[in-house]
Scaffold this active site. Sequence first.
Site, PDB file in Angstrom:
ATOM      1  N   ILE A  79      -0.283   9.602   8.331  1.00  0.00           N
ATOM      2  CA  ILE A  79      -1.059   8.783   9.269  1.00  0.00           C
ATOM      3  C   ILE A  79      -0.806   7.308   8.978  1.00  0.00           C
ATOM      4  CG2 ILE A  79      -2.819  10.575   9.510  1.00  0.00           C
ATOM      5  CD1 ILE A  79      -4.686   8.889   7.755  1.00  0.00           C
ATOM      6  N   ASP A  84       0.849  -1.194   0.000  1.00  0.00           N
ATOM      7  CA  ASP A  84       0.000   0.000   0.000  1.00  0.00           C
ATOM      8  C   ASP A  84       0.883   1.243   0.000  1.00  0.00           C
ATOM      9  OD1 ASP A  84      -1.670   2.152   0.416  1.00  0.00           O
ATOM     10  OD2 ASP A  84      -3.040   1.031   1.710  1.00  0.00           O
ATOM     11  N   HIS A 132       0.620   8.009   3.840  1.00  0.00           N
ATOM     12  CA  HIS A 132       1.259   7.329   4.961  1.00  0.00           C
ATOM     13  C   HIS A 132       2.773   7.543   5.026  1.00  0.00           C
ATOM     14  CE1 HIS A 132      -2.674   5.592   5.137  1.00  0.00           C
ATOM     15  NE2 HIS A 132      -2.533   5.076   3.928  1.00  0.00           N
ATOM     16  N   GLY A 153      -5.028   2.486   7.760  1.00  0.00           N
ATOM     17  CA  GLY A 153      -6.100   1.886   8.551  1.00  0.00           C
ATOM     18  C   GLY A 153      -5.929   0.381   8.638  1.00  0.00           C
TER      19      GLY A 153
HETATM   20  C1  LIG Z   1      -7.077   5.459   1.216  1.00  0.00           C
HETATM   21  C2  LIG Z   1      -6.814   5.658   2.666  1.00  0.00           C
HETATM   22  C3  LIG Z   1      -6.355   4.668   3.401  1.00  0.00           C
HETATM   23  C4  LIG Z   1      -6.204   4.774   4.858  1.00  0.00           C
HETATM   24  O1  LIG Z   1      -5.743   3.851   5.439  1.00  0.00           O
HETATM   25  S1  LIG Z   1      -6.738   6.189   5.709  1.00  0.00           S
HETATM   26  C5  LIG Z   1      -6.492   5.712   7.435  1.00  0.00           C
HETATM   27  C6  LIG Z   1      -7.616   4.891   7.971  1.00  0.00           C
HETATM   28  N1  LIG Z   1      -8.867   5.617   8.057  1.00  0.00           N
HETATM   29  C7  LIG Z   1      -9.036   6.587   8.958  1.00  0.00           C
HETATM   30  O2  LIG Z   1      -8.134   6.952   9.698  1.00  0.00           O
HETATM   31  C8  LIG Z   1     -10.392   7.208   9.047  1.00  0.00           C
HETATM   32  C9  LIG Z   1     -10.737   7.514  10.473  1.00  0.00           C
HETATM   33  N2  LIG Z   1     -12.108   8.010  10.582  1.00  0.00           N
HETATM   34  C10 LIG Z   1     -12.404   9.305  10.473  1.00  0.00           C
HETATM   35  O3  LIG Z   1     -11.547  10.158  10.302  1.00  0.00           O
HETATM   36  C11 LIG Z   1     -13.864   9.667  10.585  1.00  0.00           C
HETATM   37  O4  LIG Z   1     -14.553   8.685  11.273  1.00  0.00           O
HETATM   38  C12 LIG Z   1     -14.539   9.858   9.186  1.00  0.00           C
HETATM   39  C13 LIG Z   1     -13.853  11.037   8.453  1.00  0.00           C
HETATM   40  C14 LIG Z   1     -14.449   8.585   8.341  1.00  0.00           C
HETATM   41  C15 LIG Z   1     -16.018  10.199   9.396  1.00  0.00           C
HETATM   42  O5  LIG Z   1     -16.132  11.208  10.321  1.00  0.00           O
HETATM   43  P1  LIG Z   1     -17.256  12.321  10.128  1.00  0.00           P
HETATM   44  O6  LIG Z   1     -17.087  13.057   8.853  1.00  0.00           O
HETATM   45  O7  LIG Z   1     -17.260  13.144  11.388  1.00  0.00           O
HETATM   46  O8  LIG Z   1     -18.555  11.479   9.957  1.00  0.00           O
HETATM   47  P2  LIG Z   1     -19.769  11.294  10.965  1.00  0.00           P
HETATM   48  O9  LIG Z   1     -20.440  12.631  11.131  1.00  0.00           O
HETATM   49  O10 LIG Z   1     -19.307  10.581  12.190  1.00  0.00           O
HETATM   50  O11 LIG Z   1     -20.750  10.323  10.142  1.00  0.00           O
HETATM   51  C16 LIG Z   1     -21.302  10.739   8.922  1.00  0.00           C
HETATM   52  C17 LIG Z   1     -21.877   9.508   8.227  1.00  0.00           C
HETATM   53  O12 LIG Z   1     -20.777   8.690   7.784  1.00  0.00           O
HETATM   54  C18 LIG Z   1     -20.857   7.402   8.393  1.00  0.00           C
HETATM   55  N3  LIG Z   1     -19.499   7.021   8.776  1.00  0.00           N
HETATM   56  C19 LIG Z   1     -18.758   7.580   9.769  1.00  0.00           C
HETATM   57  N4  LIG Z   1     -17.569   6.995   9.850  1.00  0.00           N
HETATM   58  C20 LIG Z   1     -17.563   6.045   8.906  1.00  0.00           C
HETATM   59  C21 LIG Z   1     -16.604   5.090   8.536  1.00  0.00           C
HETATM   60  N5  LIG Z   1     -15.426   4.986   9.178  1.00  0.00           N
HETATM   61  N6  LIG Z   1     -16.889   4.250   7.524  1.00  0.00           N
HETATM   62  C22 LIG Z   1     -18.080   4.328   6.878  1.00  0.00           C
HETATM   63  N7  LIG Z   1     -19.053   5.231   7.208  1.00  0.00           N
HETATM   64  C23 LIG Z   1     -18.786   6.059   8.206  1.00  0.00           C
HETATM   65  C24 LIG Z   1     -21.731   7.566   9.610  1.00  0.00           C
HETATM   66  O13 LIG Z   1     -22.377   6.362   9.945  1.00  0.00           O
HETATM   67  C25 LIG Z   1     -22.699   8.643   9.168  1.00  0.00           C
HETATM   68  O14 LIG Z   1     -23.718   8.073   8.378  1.00  0.00           O
HETATM   69  P3  LIG Z   1     -25.204   7.870   9.005  1.00  0.00           P
HETATM   70  O15 LIG Z   1     -25.632   9.232   9.455  1.00  0.00           O
HETATM   71  O16 LIG Z   1     -26.018   7.355   7.863  1.00  0.00           O
HETATM   72  O17 LIG Z   1     -25.087   6.904  10.135  1.00  0.00           O
END
Ligand code: A1D88
Length: 287
Positions: free
Chosen positions: A209, A189, A194, A212
Amino acid sequence: MPIDPSVALGAELPEVSFEWSASDAALYNLAVGAASDPMDTTGLEYIHDATPKVLPTFATVAAGFHTTEPPKVSFPGIDIDLAKVVHGSQQVTAYRPLPAAGKATTRTRIAEIQDKGSAAVIVQESVTADDEGQTLWTSRSSIFAKGEGGFGGERGSSAKVDYPDRAPDHRLTVATLPQQALLYRLCGDRNPLHSDPEFATRAGFPRPILHGLCTYGTVCRAIVDEVLGGDVTAVADYSASFAGVVFPGETLAVEIWEDGSRLLATATVVERDGAKALGNVVCERRR
Ligand SMILES: C/C=C/C(=O)SCCNC(=O)CCNC(=O)[C@H](O)C(C)(C)COP(=O)(O)OP(=O)(O)OC[C@H]1O[C@@H](n2cnc3c(N)ncnc32)[C@H](O)[C@@H]1OP(=O)(O)O
């Protein structure tokens, strides 16, 4: 239009045939923190030359293990800037324990595109089978594309695990290395999010970061080592949502509840006052 759901929904992606070696599995094990105690010789089972233990989460890197190009968020009906996406969730079902080396073919389709208003959640499902057509594992994963909602699609469901209303049955403290993401990217990846501070800034983060899937694999490996007696074959299904970012070098606090054949867990970041890292973690034991 970056997302055209009429084209994207149900689209089949080109199938990918690949092979992996025992050495690939061993490198992956190290990239998710295996064998960190030099006085614990059971850790060496993770780097055995011919038959290393293979975590079920190796399934998430097997097809792309030898990739050296950054990924593209470009599928039929979808074309999104890589800097706008984070990994949202991941599930792997291992139909049988993963072999230390093998050949397989993965078929993937776009199963859902959820319109969360400001964001889009793109869900992919894949099936991986060996040369005889026997399913080895299936997976379901989502990417969360910031600023790409509002295309008029369904909001979709949201994952939610109901945790028991009692103290956790197990608490683990799991360290990550400052160079963890650089090690993990050798498993295929190569997303600059990253490794490249400038790219990370463009994506809205103060520094690179952790992948994930590295957090996902690290927590699975810790559960296997600390709760399942080191038996990588004991996990039949493992899923999690990425609830918040982890920076390489941070320490994870993992809380685990026994729930029949399942283990339910959360992971938070110790150095940032319990900021969320993984939620909805479900580890289903093999029966
Ligand atoms: C290509 C990249 C590779 C990587 O490896 S990146 C590193 C790994 N990933 C992360 O670090 C992401 C960590 N998570 C976050 O930063 C946050 O968490 C999010 C930005 C993903 C979302 O945060 P927010 O924008 O505040 O969303 P909300 O207000 O909590 O929810 C809005 C809607 O989005 C859905 N949702 C929230 N988190 C996720 C998720 N992680 N995966 C899928 N859907 C998500 C909820 O449920 C809800 O929708 P509903 O209102 O219908 O329930």
